[in-house]
Design an enzyme around this catalytic site. Structure first.
Site, PDB file in Angstrom:
ATOM      1  CE1 TYR A 112      -8.333 -10.436   3.449  1.00 21.30           C
ATOM      2  CE2 TYR A 112      -9.671  -9.915   5.370  1.00 21.30           C
ATOM      3  CZ  TYR A 112      -8.598  -9.645   4.554  1.00 21.30           C
ATOM      4  OH  TYR A 112      -7.778  -8.586   4.849  1.00 21.30           O
ATOM      5  CE1 TYR A 137      -4.753  -9.496   1.532  1.00 22.10           C
ATOM      6  CE2 TYR A 137      -3.786  -8.853   3.629  1.00 22.10           C
ATOM      7  CZ  TYR A 137      -4.795  -8.745   2.697  1.00 22.10           C
ATOM      8  OH  TYR A 137      -5.831  -7.897   2.926  1.00 22.10           O
ATOM      9  CE  LYS A 170      -3.265  -3.061   0.298  1.00 23.46           C
ATOM     10  NZ  LYS A 170      -2.617  -4.244   0.858  1.00 23.46           N
TER      11      LYS A 170
HETATM   12  C1  LIG Z   1      -3.317  -5.615   0.622  1.00 28.46           C
HETATM   13  C2  LIG Z   1      -2.358  -6.722   0.587  1.00 28.46           C
HETATM   14  C3  LIG Z   1      -2.348  -7.645  -0.481  1.00 28.46           C
HETATM   15  C4  LIG Z   1      -3.349  -7.600  -1.596  1.00 28.46           C
HETATM   16  O1  LIG Z   1      -3.139  -6.484  -2.438  1.00 28.46           O
HETATM   17  P1  LIG Z   1      -4.378  -5.854  -3.212  1.00 28.46           P
HETATM   18  O2  LIG Z   1      -3.818  -4.690  -3.934  1.00 28.46           O
HETATM   19  O3  LIG Z   1      -5.379  -5.497  -2.164  1.00 28.46           O
HETATM   20  O4  LIG Z   1      -4.914  -6.893  -4.137  1.00 28.46           O
HETATM   21  C5  LIG Z   1      -1.400  -8.642  -0.469  1.00 28.46           C
HETATM   22  N1  LIG Z   1      -0.507  -8.746   0.534  1.00 28.46           N
HETATM   23  C6  LIG Z   1      -0.489  -7.893   1.566  1.00 28.46           C
HETATM   24  C7  LIG Z   1       0.509  -8.087   2.649  1.00 28.46           C
HETATM   25  C8  LIG Z   1      -1.404  -6.846   1.626  1.00 28.46           C
HETATM   26  O5  LIG Z   1      -1.382  -5.994   2.667  1.00 28.46           O
END
Ligand SMILES: *Cc1c(COP(=O)(O)O)cnc(C)c1O
Length: 340
Positions: free
Chosen positions: A272, A298, A51
């Site tokens: 999720y 993730y 992000k």
């Molecule tokens: C937000 C996030 C993702 C996913 O990315 P998106 O742009 O939301 O698809 C993957 N890994 C981590 C660690 C994240 O914080």
């Protein structure tokens, strides 16, 4: 040819380019060449992550509009909201965050440690919303987000609203278009080419930006998005929508075909924010073989996807794969029970 982003203002928040390293022990184990692009460590801001790369393109817009408060939304252990808090602190803005109980993970310290602790430390106001636990990941939470922005306005503030994951925002895809440009430059320096890119995908703009950026380049390659929402159809819809909007924004000459959007839903279950056995095995393998730490929400899932596809031969022997590590480790302590 790299997609030209010169006309979009950018506020530096991270240390770029992020490193690319070979993972020799994991490569030997899997019979393919695995390299990692370390977007998890490329930021000077509060442990960084993907992000941070995206927010570099939104902050100038917030400042140009005269906003004084960044407003966003995420799960209780959202990496995204922690990075919004960091961007706000580093640029002298206020921050108000709506934290949703998206992940059905019951744990007394879940809302006390990790990402949410860091956000609070950085001065963000975190507000727990009343969505019941386990409602699942809902990107379109216009309600909570707009209510939070309204409260800022009532108090005389000027909110800048950032959707979940900084994804469904006109500028949300730019960070990972630039990522694709960055990878192309690093490949030239390293004298390698990655035929397959494996990334976690959630709110969509990470994969979408990559697809647009890589589509503008000479040599074709495959971007495999490993779904983390446990709702691959919705994930694919988000990625496709953002990819097309981003391609228009950057005036890409290459249309984004449906086939270019690969979202693999096999590794996301059971929900999720909840790991499965494969997630835990992958986290342990990354840690034991490479001291590369991944998280249960993730990157443990995308690493599990990579491992499974190498073992099954779906990623053929001899492939050179770029595993994109997008961050997420600050959530790990909130999941200690998964490793008991
Ligand atoms: C937000 C996030 C993702 C996913 O990315 P998106 O742009 O939301 O698809 C993957 N890994 C981590 C660690 C994240 O914080």
């Amino acid at each position: 040819m790299a997609v030209n982003l010169d006309r979009f203002p950018r506020q530096q928040l991270g240390f770029f380019p992020t490193p690319i390293q070979i993972l020799p022990r994991l490569s030997r184990e899997l019979g393919i060449e695995v390299w990692a692009k370390r977007d998890d460590i490329g930021s000077g801001l509060a442990f960084g992550g993907n992000k941070t790369r995206k927010l570099e393109w939104l902050i100038p817009d917030a400042l140009a509009q005269g906003c004084d408060t960044l407003v966003s939304i995420g799960g209780v252990q959202s990496n995204h909201t922690r990075q919004v808090a960091a961007a706000a602190a580093a640029t002298g803005l206020k921050c108000r965050l709506a934290q949703e109980h998206w992940a059905p993970w019951e744990e007394p310290v879940y809302d006390k440690v990790g990402n949410i602790l860091l956000s609070r430390l950085m001065g963000a106001r975190t507000e727990m919303t009343s969505t019941p636990a386990g409602e699942g990941f809902a990107v379109d939470l216009e309600g909570s987000l707009q209510e939070t922005a309204d409260r800022v306005r009532l108090e005389g503030g000027a909110p800048y609203v950032i959707p979940a994951g900084a994804s469904d925002h006109p500028l949300g895809g730019l960070g990972y278009v630039e990522f694709a440009n960055e990878v192309e430059r690093q490949e030239a320096d390293l004298d390698v080419f990655f035929d397959t890119v494996v990334t976690a995908t959630g709110t969509g703009s990470t994969q979408a930006g990559m697809v647009v950026g890589f589509a503008g380049q000479e040599r074709p390659r495959e971007v495999i998005g490993i779904d983390t929402l446990a709702d691959p159809d919705e994930t694919r819809r988000l990625v496709t929508k953002i990819a097309r909007a981003t391609a228009d924004l950057v005036q890409s000459r290459k249309p984004i075909d449906d086939e270019a959007i690969i979202v693999d839903g096999r590794f996301a279950g059971p929900a999720y924010g909840v790991p499965n056995d494969g997630t835990i095995e992958a986290i342990r393998m990354g840690a034991e073989l490479e001291a590369m730490i991944t998280d249960p929400v993730y990157e443990g899932k995308s690493l599990a996807g990579l491992i499974a596809m190498a073992r099954s031969g779906e990623i053929p022997r001899g492939s050179r794969v770029l595993y994109v590590h997008l961050g997420g480790v600050p959530a790990l302590d909130a999941y200690y029970r998964a490793f008991d």
